[in-house]
Design a protein around this motif. Structure first.
Motif, PDB file in Angstrom:
ATOM      1  N   ALA A 130      47.762  40.200  44.857  1.00  7.82           N
ATOM      2  CA  ALA A 130      47.783  38.760  45.120  1.00  7.82           C
ATOM      3  C   ALA A 130      46.371  38.204  45.281  1.00  7.82           C
ATOM      4  N   LEU A 131      45.501  38.968  45.913  1.00  7.77           N
ATOM      5  CA  LEU A 131      44.134  38.502  46.149  1.00  7.77           C
ATOM      6  C   LEU A 131      43.228  38.674  44.949  1.00  7.77           C
ATOM      7  N   GLY A 132      43.462  39.724  44.186  1.00  8.88           N
ATOM      8  CA  GLY A 132      42.543  40.024  43.089  1.00  8.88           C
ATOM      9  C   GLY A 132      41.239  40.562  43.671  1.00  8.88           C
ATOM     10  N   GLY A 133      40.195  40.578  42.862  1.00  9.47           N
ATOM     11  CA  GLY A 133      38.896  41.052  43.335  1.00  9.47           C
ATOM     12  C   GLY A 133      38.369  42.172  42.472  1.00  9.47           C
ATOM     13  N   ILE A 134      37.386  42.860  43.005  1.00 12.56           N
ATOM     14  CA  ILE A 134      36.764  43.956  42.260  1.00 12.56           C
ATOM     15  C   ILE A 134      37.311  45.275  42.781  1.00 12.56           C
ATOM     16  N   LYS A 135      37.752  46.104  41.834  1.00 13.35           N
ATOM     17  CA  LYS A 135      38.312  47.409  42.174  1.00 13.35           C
ATOM     18  C   LYS A 135      37.447  48.484  41.561  1.00 13.35           C
TER      19      LYS A 135
END
Length: 170
Positions: A97-102
């Protein structure tokens, strides 16, 4: 004239009632005796349902439910395992839901045969369906599709028409 067969009634010897703590001498021995609780917990961590756990242990789902009420250690193992997998799904949904860098890690063999770990950062775009699901469940009063409307009151169609006529006259 044919003779009627008379059956003899046999009386079964009544066994003494089982004393708490002693095994019941009647019936089949319980399969619970050989249960490995660590294995049960690990299987539940993989997301197993009660029906799948019953199949894995070779019993019915009713037996699983009975064991949960009769054996606290079994219930705790099942609960811990299921809680772990539920927490993993919640964390995954939240991250999606937040997304971001993985950060992704891959192990590869180099030309000398040595294992080298490669890391790569990947941008994960926030998933709007995951956001919607989260918000509808966490903040239902603000995000659910169905709105509760209070229709209490005593206005009828005639009352509303009379009110409109009065407003027009003024």
């Amino acid at each position: 004239m044919a003779k009627k067969k008379v059956s003899k009634k046999t009386t079964a010897k009544k066994s003494k009632p089982a004393v708490k703590g002693e095994s019941n001498p009647r019936g089949r021995p319980s399969k619970y005796v050989g249960i490995n609780l660590e294995q049960v917990e690990k299987f539940c961590k993989l997301g197993a349902t009660d029906a799948e756990l019953a199949d894995f242990l070779g019993v019915t789902e009713t037996t699983i439910n009975n064991w949960k009420t009769e054996h606290a250690d079994f219930f705790e193992s099942v609960t811990r395992g299921k809680r772990y997998s539920d927490d993993e799904v919640v964390a995954s949904l939240y991250a999606k839901a937040l997304g971001g860098i993985k950060e992704l890690r891959k192990d590869k063999l180099n030309k000398d045969g040595v294992v080298v770990t490669l890391t790569e950062e990947v941008l994960v775009v926030a998933d709007t369906r995951a956001c919607e699901f989260w918000l509808k469940n966490r903040l239902p009063d603000e995000w659910r599709d169905k709105r509760e409307v209070d229709h209490s009151g005593s206005l009828s169609f005639l009352d509303m028409a009379a009110e409109l006529d009065r407003e027009e006259d003024e």
